[in-house]
Write a protein that holds these residues in place. Sequence first.
Motif, mmCIF file in Angstrom:
data_model
loop_
_atom_site.group_PDB
_atom_site.id
_atom_site.type_symbol
_atom_site.label_atom_id
_atom_site.label_comp_id
_atom_site.label_asym_id
_atom_site.label_seq_id
_atom_site.Cartn_x
_atom_site.Cartn_y
_atom_site.Cartn_z
ATOM 1 N N SER A 8 -9.225 -11.496 55.288
ATOM 2 C CA SER A 8 -7.931 -10.908 54.930
ATOM 3 C C SER A 8 -6.957 -11.938 54.376
ATOM 4 C CB SER A 8 -7.309 -10.238 56.162
ATOM 5 O OG SER A 8 -7.121 -11.178 57.206
ATOM 6 N N SER A 9 -7.431 -13.165 54.142
ATOM 7 C CA SER A 9 -6.576 -14.240 53.622
ATOM 8 C C SER A 9 -6.784 -14.393 52.127
ATOM 9 C CB SER A 9 -6.875 -15.562 54.339
ATOM 10 O OG SER A 9 -6.647 -15.446 55.730
ATOM 11 N N GLU A 10 -5.696 -14.594 51.396
ATOM 12 C CA GLU A 10 -5.746 -14.762 49.952
ATOM 13 C C GLU A 10 -5.111 -16.090 49.573
ATOM 14 O OE1 GLU A 10 -3.870 -11.459 48.135
ATOM 15 O OE2 GLU A 10 -5.199 -9.961 49.043
ATOM 16 N N SER A 11 -5.803 -16.850 48.750
ATOM 17 C CA SER A 11 -5.297 -18.162 48.337
ATOM 18 C C SER A 11 -4.372 -18.013 47.144
ATOM 19 C CB SER A 11 -6.457 -19.088 47.989
ATOM 20 O OG SER A 11 -7.020 -18.722 46.745
ATOM 21 N N ARG A 12 -3.929 -19.144 46.632
ATOM 22 C CA ARG A 12 -3.050 -19.164 45.452
ATOM 23 C C ARG A 12 -3.743 -18.478 44.265
ATOM 24 N NH1 ARG A 12 0.639 -23.045 43.665
ATOM 25 N NH2 ARG A 12 0.020 -24.475 45.318
ATOM 26 N N PRO A 13 -3.072 -17.532 43.611
ATOM 27 C CA PRO A 13 -3.652 -16.949 42.394
ATOM 28 C C PRO A 13 -3.529 -17.933 41.223
ATOM 29 C CG PRO A 13 -1.982 -15.508 43.382
ATOM 30 C CD PRO A 13 -1.827 -16.856 44.004
ATOM 31 N N PHE A 14 -4.552 -17.977 40.396
ATOM 32 C CA PHE A 14 -4.552 -18.811 39.197
ATOM 33 C C PHE A 14 -4.598 -17.907 37.969
ATOM 34 C CE2 PHE A 14 -6.399 -21.491 42.483
ATOM 35 C CZ PHE A 14 -5.733 -22.697 42.310
ATOM 36 N N ILE A 15 -3.716 -18.177 37.021
ATOM 37 C CA ILE A 15 -3.708 -17.454 35.752
ATOM 38 C C ILE A 15 -4.101 -18.443 34.660
ATOM 39 C CG2 ILE A 15 -2.330 -16.156 34.091
ATOM 40 C CD1 ILE A 15 -0.599 -15.233 36.416
ATOM 41 N N ILE A 16 -5.244 -18.217 34.041
ATOM 42 C CA ILE A 16 -5.779 -19.125 33.023
ATOM 43 C C ILE A 16 -5.443 -18.573 31.642
ATOM 44 C CG2 ILE A 16 -7.811 -20.361 32.208
ATOM 45 C CD1 ILE A 16 -7.073 -20.913 35.111
ATOM 46 N N GLU A 17 -4.763 -19.394 30.841
ATOM 47 C CA GLU A 17 -4.419 -19.018 29.467
ATOM 48 C C GLU A 17 -4.909 -20.101 28.511
ATOM 49 O OE1 GLU A 17 -0.218 -16.675 30.445
ATOM 50 O OE2 GLU A 17 -0.186 -18.649 29.507
ATOM 51 N N LEU A 18 -5.208 -19.702 27.286
ATOM 52 C CA LEU A 18 -5.693 -20.644 26.273
ATOM 53 C C LEU A 18 -4.601 -20.929 25.248
ATOM 54 C CD1 LEU A 18 -9.345 -19.470 25.487
ATOM 55 C CD2 LEU A 18 -8.574 -21.194 27.107
ATOM 56 N N PHE A 19 -4.551 -22.180 24.802
ATOM 57 C CA PHE A 19 -3.666 -22.531 23.705
ATOM 58 C C PHE A 19 -4.194 -21.940 22.401
ATOM 59 C CE2 PHE A 19 -2.538 -26.133 26.545
ATOM 60 C CZ PHE A 19 -1.160 -25.959 26.542
ATOM 61 N N ASN A 20 -3.284 -21.656 21.505
ATOM 62 C CA ASN A 20 -3.665 -21.208 20.176
ATOM 63 C C ASN A 20 -4.454 -22.313 19.477
ATOM 64 O OD1 ASN A 20 -3.719 -20.398 17.424
ATOM 65 N ND2 ASN A 20 -1.907 -19.143 17.745
ATOM 66 N N GLU A 21 -5.553 -21.942 18.843
ATOM 67 C CA GLU A 21 -6.410 -22.954 18.203
ATOM 68 C C GLU A 21 -5.721 -23.622 17.019
ATOM 69 O OE1 GLU A 21 -10.665 -22.335 17.739
ATOM 70 O OE2 GLU A 21 -10.433 -20.371 18.681
ATOM 71 N N ASP A 22 -4.684 -23.000 16.488
ATOM 72 C CA ASP A 22 -3.965 -23.580 15.343
ATOM 73 C C ASP A 22 -2.844 -24.523 15.770
ATOM 74 O OD1 ASP A 22 -5.565 -22.115 13.624
ATOM 75 O OD2 ASP A 22 -4.215 -20.384 13.670
ATOM 76 N N ILE A 23 -2.695 -24.737 17.067
ATOM 77 C CA ILE A 23 -1.595 -25.559 17.550
ATOM 78 C C ILE A 23 -1.772 -27.008 17.105
ATOM 79 C CG2 ILE A 23 -2.637 -26.170 19.772
ATOM 80 C CD1 ILE A 23 0.168 -25.647 21.005
ATOM 81 N N GLU A 24 -0.656 -27.637 16.732
ATOM 82 C CA GLU A 24 -0.679 -29.026 16.285
ATOM 83 C C GLU A 24 -0.009 -29.903 17.340
ATOM 84 O OE1 GLU A 24 -2.108 -30.455 13.782
ATOM 85 O OE2 GLU A 24 -2.886 -28.606 12.891
ATOM 86 N N PRO A 25 -0.763 -30.700 18.078
ATOM 87 C CA PRO A 25 -0.167 -31.560 19.115
ATOM 88 C C PRO A 25 0.579 -32.742 18.518
ATOM 89 C CG PRO A 25 -2.517 -31.948 18.972
ATOM 90 C CD PRO A 25 -2.220 -30.818 18.028
ATOM 91 N N PHE A 26 1.394 -33.354 19.356
ATOM 92 C CA PHE A 26 2.193 -34.516 18.946
ATOM 93 C C PHE A 26 1.585 -35.769 19.547
ATOM 94 C CE2 PHE A 26 5.615 -37.486 20.154
ATOM 95 C CZ PHE A 26 6.062 -37.833 18.889
ATOM 96 N N LEU A 27 1.324 -36.773 18.710
ATOM 97 C CA LEU A 27 0.742 -38.025 19.171
ATOM 98 C C LEU A 27 1.839 -38.909 19.753
ATOM 99 C CD1 LEU A 27 -1.823 -39.750 19.408
ATOM 100 C CD2 LEU A 27 -1.330 -40.660 17.136
#
Length: 481
Positions: A182-201
Amino acid sequence: MYLSDIFVLKLIVKLIILGCLINKTFSITKSRWNDIKKETKNILEKNWKQPRGITQVGPKPGSYLDYPGFDQAKLEQNRILWDLYYKCLNDQSFHTNSKHVFAAKVIKTFKSFSLKLECELCISPKGLTNKNVWFYSILEKNRSLRLLKENDYYRISPIDLSLTIINIDESKSGFYQCIISSSESRPFIIELFNEDIEPFLETNITKINTKISDTKILIDLRLKMWTEWTEWTTCSTCDEIGIRTKFGFCLIDSITPKINTNENMFNKTNDEHLENLLNAFDTGLPCHSNLLNPNIFNGIKNNPIKVVTEYCRIQCHNDEVFEILDPQGNIIDKVNNSAGIYSSQQIIPELPPKTEKILIITHLNQNFNITCPGNLNTDAPYVWKLNNKTILPLISKSAEDHIYTDILHRLIIQNITKKDETIFTCWQLNYLAGIVRVKIIKEFKLSIQEDMYLLYGAIPIIGLFLWVGFKVFFDKDAAYY
């Protein structure tokens, strides 16, 4: 040895939990709770690595302490594990909020990465053999949780019941939760970044060497925004010069009411939904999360993902040797696990993740951004190869080579040509992770004159079919001749 009276055991556990709920002033720190779980895991790992023995009779791997008999060492280990379990229950309340519920966590990640989710519940030694504890649901309304079964992409640890998700894609994003009894741990919500995203160096060394940087207070929105840095990834290769990466992700959270802000302004810019949303995530909410309204927080979502890369060099693990000794200390069995050879007295090892393959069909002069289709359950950056030659990253925008890798270690092909119709491979730690085959087809285009010829040729054929259909339906006598 396990308590024989199940009713008494449950009663004791309930009393301990009830005591934790009542006593809110205990002086237990979060680090102590984590230390208890680590101590339990270390004991289990030590037992797990011991030889099973060909003549051993009893439980499957994972319940190796179920039948201690008169073995005093196992009896003592059982006692220690049960003591740690009760201490864990006693300290677990610190890890929950005022309603004794674990706060949720959103994890934003990239396609083809691997993740490890911890089951933050106290696990009794008797419950180690039950791996049916992780549940999953896609992020849609009226979707019920379904039991998650182990396969090539989902693996549950027999030590601490943590879940490893290998080679994440859209089909694996969603809601995850560990549920025991009857115990529930922390829920995790997994989302993906957009493949077109341009990161900053990022080049500022001071920011890189800290866990948190670029903290800002958005007074108008009554929010706090900061960049949280990950640990360095594993080096991309071994026994050679490789690359490792560190990521900086933007997070936001509500600030305390201590800051002197215009309350009316707050009521206009933050609704009750946002306040409840941020309260549900005690570690902050990613700026790029799909849970945030893009119309209101478009400026926050525009914060770039920061990336740092540096050269590294590590040794390959070629010395994983397993030995079996007799009571006198003599070696009776010795195998080299690094070479893929295992003893019959070892626990059967997990199969390595499979090499994934994809086929890309395209036309000439197209641009491509290709993510490696596989992952070997490691965070090591990918190394792309063509004809056994490593494809290097782009040094400058004026470079003439149209095939290169970016700072997220994706394969970039600009203005694809006929000679690019070949096979590309991606590697992690000198092992093949994925294969990409590019197939080029000709575009089917017709001129206006060719279209007219085609239309003139099709009219008689269409007319013939119409005439036959008319005769069948309206002149049945003619249809029999």
